[in-house]
Design an enzyme around this catalytic site. Structure first.
Site, PDB file in Angstrom:
ATOM      1  N   LYS A   1      13.555 -38.209  -2.582  1.00 18.93           N
ATOM      2  CA  LYS A   1      14.215 -39.411  -3.093  1.00 18.93           C
ATOM      3  C   LYS A   1      15.455 -39.055  -3.908  1.00 18.93           C
ATOM      4  O   LYS A   1      16.517 -39.645  -3.735  1.00 18.93           O
ATOM      5  CB  LYS A   1      13.237 -40.216  -3.948  1.00 18.93           C
ATOM      6  CG  LYS A   1      13.781 -41.572  -4.396  1.00 18.93           C
ATOM      7  CD  LYS A   1      12.827 -42.263  -5.381  1.00 18.93           C
ATOM      8  CE  LYS A   1      11.488 -42.537  -4.771  1.00 18.93           C
ATOM      9  NZ  LYS A   1      10.573 -43.221  -5.712  1.00 18.93           N
TER      10      LYS A   1
ATOM     11  N   GLU B   1      10.772 -27.774  -4.804  1.00 11.40           N
ATOM     12  CA  GLU B   1      10.008 -27.240  -3.680  1.00 11.40           C
ATOM     13  C   GLU B   1      10.626 -27.651  -2.340  1.00 11.40           C
ATOM     14  O   GLU B   1      10.734 -26.838  -1.415  1.00 11.40           O
ATOM     15  CB  GLU B   1       8.549 -27.725  -3.737  1.00 11.40           C
ATOM     16  CG  GLU B   1       7.765 -27.215  -4.928  1.00 11.40           C
ATOM     17  CD  GLU B   1       7.799 -28.180  -6.110  1.00 11.40           C
ATOM     18  OE1 GLU B   1       6.907 -28.084  -6.961  1.00 11.40           O
ATOM     19  OE2 GLU B   1       8.736 -29.019  -6.169  1.00 11.40           O
TER      20      GLU B   1
ATOM     21  N   GLY C   1       6.113 -42.129  -4.712  1.00 11.52           N
ATOM     22  CA  GLY C   1       5.834 -41.243  -3.591  1.00 11.52           C
ATOM     23  C   GLY C   1       4.460 -41.429  -2.999  1.00 11.52           C
ATOM     24  O   GLY C   1       4.289 -41.467  -1.775  1.00 11.52           O
ATOM     25  N   ARG C   2       3.447 -41.582  -3.836  1.00 14.30           N
ATOM     26  CA  ARG C   2       2.074 -41.706  -3.341  1.00 14.30           C
ATOM     27  C   ARG C   2       1.824 -43.047  -2.662  1.00 14.30           C
ATOM     28  O   ARG C   2       0.805 -43.227  -1.992  1.00 14.30           O
ATOM     29  CB  ARG C   2       1.091 -41.489  -4.489  1.00 14.30           C
ATOM     30  CG  ARG C   2       1.256 -42.451  -5.652  1.00 14.30           C
ATOM     31  CD  ARG C   2       0.478 -41.964  -6.869  1.00 14.30           C
ATOM     32  NE  ARG C   2       0.660 -42.782  -8.051  1.00 14.30           N
ATOM     33  CZ  ARG C   2       1.671 -42.666  -8.897  1.00 14.30           C
ATOM     34  NH1 ARG C   2       2.640 -41.782  -8.662  1.00 14.30           N
ATOM     35  NH2 ARG C   2       1.755 -43.421  -9.986  1.00 14.30           N
TER      36      ARG C   2
ATOM     37  N   GLU D   1      -3.216 -39.585  -9.790  1.00 13.19           N
ATOM     38  CA  GLU D   1      -1.867 -39.647 -10.335  1.00 13.19           C
ATOM     39  C   GLU D   1      -1.558 -41.039 -10.871  1.00 13.19           C
ATOM     40  O   GLU D   1      -0.759 -41.193 -11.792  1.00 13.19           O
ATOM     41  CB  GLU D   1      -0.841 -39.259  -9.259  1.00 13.19           C
ATOM     42  CG  GLU D   1       0.536 -38.911  -9.812  1.00 13.19           C
ATOM     43  CD  GLU D   1       1.431 -38.247  -8.780  1.00 13.19           C
ATOM     44  OE1 GLU D   1       1.430 -36.999  -8.699  1.00 13.19           O
ATOM     45  OE2 GLU D   1       2.128 -38.969  -8.037  1.00 13.19           O
TER      46      GLU D   1
ATOM     47  N   HIS E   1     -23.160 -30.306   4.630  1.00 12.95           N
ATOM     48  CA  HIS E   1     -23.526 -28.890   4.600  1.00 12.95           C
ATOM     49  C   HIS E   1     -22.702 -28.140   3.562  1.00 12.95           C
ATOM     50  O   HIS E   1     -22.624 -26.908   3.601  1.00 12.95           O
ATOM     51  CB  HIS E   1     -23.326 -28.277   5.990  1.00 12.95           C
ATOM     52  CG  HIS E   1     -24.244 -28.863   7.022  1.00 12.95           C
ATOM     53  ND1 HIS E   1     -25.465 -28.310   7.333  1.00 12.95           N
ATOM     54  CD2 HIS E   1     -24.136 -29.980   7.786  1.00 12.95           C
ATOM     55  CE1 HIS E   1     -26.066 -29.048   8.258  1.00 12.95           C
ATOM     56  NE2 HIS E   1     -25.282 -30.063   8.551  1.00 12.95           N
TER      57      HIS E   1
ATOM     58  N   LYS F   1       6.988 -28.739 -14.342  1.00 11.02           N
ATOM     59  CA  LYS F   1       8.262 -28.541 -13.637  1.00 11.02           C
ATOM     60  C   LYS F   1       9.335 -28.019 -14.594  1.00 11.02           C
ATOM     61  O   LYS F   1      10.117 -27.130 -14.262  1.00 11.02           O
ATOM     62  CB  LYS F   1       8.725 -29.860 -13.008  1.00 11.02           C
ATOM     63  CG  LYS F   1       7.875 -30.365 -11.864  1.00 11.02           C
ATOM     64  CD  LYS F   1       8.458 -31.662 -11.316  1.00 11.02           C
ATOM     65  CE  LYS F   1       7.657 -32.212 -10.166  1.00 11.02           C
ATOM     66  NZ  LYS F   1       8.238 -33.468  -9.631  1.00 11.02           N
TER      67      LYS F   1
END
Length: 526
Positions: free
Chosen positions: A212, A218, A269-270, A356, A387, A502
């Site tokens: 954005k 990253e 973002g999420r 978040e 399992h 960050k």
């Protein structure tokens, strides 16, 4: 008029705390349990249903939750959100992810722009671009068609789109809408990008850079990684890359990209899977028509979330039962257990979406709250999880509420009959057995084999996992988290908790360190 009040200041807070507890093992036994399964079910979009028979609620608890929904003004706050009020108080922003899939209320104008028209315009531009790629009108430098799309992004630019892609990959292959294979690069760990690049033919790959701001460390690092690989292959990176970014970012009008599609600050973002962030990669992978079906399912579920009757509003009901479990019954976590391999990464997406959003210890006004807020979220597909960690879920010292997702039919339809039943029937038998086993338990004189029961769960049931069903499932959890944030009076739409690390990482890379920061940096040879 909307009032933003702390949960513990509401009259219904004490009433719900004082409500008589439900003995789940008792009410789920025999014919009582059968009647609950029939009664405690709410229709969802795309033909699905939310069944909460195995939750620790009864008519008394539900009536108190209805009072809570009214007192906390959940319907009014949702309306304020979709009509464009500034709900994200931390960043002083509107919250408009619902607007990417439909208009629920008034026209929302921000920055002089009709936002619904803006989102539709971006979807149309993506659809046109994807169709040209599929038709071979947009090709690589050699005039050859692209066969792979690679999304470069992190957090919400990766988790949601990746989960949605994996959820629909087999469906698209079965229904002849599979256009391009999709890969994802997210981690700044160089092994992530290197592994993806080693698995594809870069000459026939198109890369979607998602940032954005255009400054995400990253993502830009991985972009450089990809550009270097393209250069080493003798390819022009600008002929292989598109950007999904804001109109004001440095990526927006750069010649480094074939095209740019836009998002804005009003969609976190999420919550961005139904925006251009998910739209570009999913439209390239499956075609714009499939992405449109995905949006339709989400829009249909959003409309159900408007219902003022709690018992006919699956998203709000799920949210308030979750609040009851967290704040009254004291359960610290929730396990998301999809009995569908296609949803293998859906729990990971919900981890970010929930933790978040509601992992906050101050209210909307920055004041500390005196009650617990968002739960820890984890999960894996069934039957694999059985399992793995179900031992703790069945017999551990903590009770963990469970959210199952199951479908009557598989996506691909290929199956085999073994010992009188198909694999799909065995899968469904397992989820049914787990719900009852968790709720009712089993007495045994051998304490090691004794199951206390009383462990609550809900299940979302559908016919099969289609694009519409996936959209509805996504919207259900987005809306659930929103409603819970309203009850807890937290801002579910910022994420300051991810910022400090960050900032310190930049100090480390600039060698501006001292104390423990310097010693750890030396330890890792930075």
């Amino acid at each position: 008029m909307i009032n933003w009040k702390n949960f513990d200041s509401l009259a219904s807070y004490k009433e719900i705390a004082d409500a008589e507890r439900v003995n789940l093992a008792e009410v789920m036994a025999g014919e009582n349990g059968a009647e609950r399964v029939k009664k405690y079910s709410v229709p969802m979009a795309a033909g699905m249903a939310y069944n909460y028979a195995a939750k620790q609620v009864d008519e008394n608890v539900l009536s108190v939750l209805e009072k809570l929904a009214e007192e906390a003004q959940l319907t009014e706050k949702y309306k304020a959100l979709y009509n464009g009020e500034v709900i994200n108080t931390g960043e002083k922003r509107l919250v408009l992810h619902q607007l990417t899939r439909g208009q629920l209320g008034d026209a929302v104008v921000a920055d002089g722009v009709d936002k619904r028209a803006f989102y539709v315009e971006q979807q149309d531009k993506i659809a046109e671009f994807a169709n040209k790629v599929h038709a071979g009108e947009i090709t690589n430098a050699a005039g050859e068609k692209f066969t792979t799309v690679v999304q470069i992004g992190i957090g919400g630019s990766d988790l949601g789109p990746r989960a949605m892609y994996l959820a629909l990959e087999n469906w698209a292959r079965k229904n002849n809408t599979f256009k391009m294979e999709a890969k994802f690069i997210s981690n700044v760990d160089p092994d992530d990008a290197a592994a993806v690049l080693n698995s594809i033919d870069v000459a026939h790959s198109i890369f979607v850079l998602v940032s954005k701001s255009g400054t995400t460390l990253e993502t830009l690092t991985n972009e450089s990684f990809v550009k270097d690989a393209l250069k080493n292959a003798g390819l022009d990176a600008s002929k292989h890359m598109i950007a999904v970014t804001s109109e004001t970012s440095p990526l927006a009008k750069s010649d480094d990209y074939l095209a740019a599609f836009f998002m804005d600050d009003y969609i976190g973002g999420r919550f961005s899977s139904t925006s251009a962030v998910g739209g570009a990669v999913l439209s390239l992978a499956f075609g714009p028509e499939v992405f449109a079906q995905f949006l339709e399912g989400a829009a249909e579920e959003d409309k159900l979330a408007m219902n003022t009757d709690l018992r006919e509003n699956p998203d709000m009901l799920d949210a308030l039962i979750g609040v009851y479990e967290r704040n009254v019954l004291g359960y610290p976590a929730t396990a998301v257990l999809p009995y569908s391999q296609a949803l293998s990464r859906f729990p990971a997406h919900l981890q970010q979406l929930d933790m978040e959003s509601n992992g906050k210890s101050v209210n909307r006004f920055g004041e500390p709250v005196d009650y617990v807020t968002g739960p820890m979220i984890f999960g894996e597909p069934g039957t694999n999880g059985q399992h793995s960690f179900y031992q703790l879920l069945h017999q551990g010292t903590d009770i963990v509420p469970l959210q199952f997702v199951g479908f009557r039919n598989s996506q691909i339809g290929t199956d085999v009959v073994i010992q009188g039943s198909t694999s799909q029937q065995k899968l469904c038998a397992n989820v049914v057995a787990q719900i009852v086993a968790f709720a009712c338990g089993k007495s045994d004189d051998n304490r090691n084999k004794n199951f206390e029961g009383g462990r609550p769960s809900s299940i979302i049931v559908g016919e099969s996992l289609t694009p519409q069903a996936l959209g509805a499932l996504l919207a259900h959890f987005e809306n659930k988290i929103m409603f819970q944030g309203f009850v807890w009076n937290v801002n579910s739409f910022d994420q300051e908790g991810v910022q400090l690390g960050k900032v310190l990482a930049k100090r480390v890379l600039a060698h501006e360190t001292d104390g423990a920061l310097k010693e750890f940096s030396d330890l890792l040879n930075i």
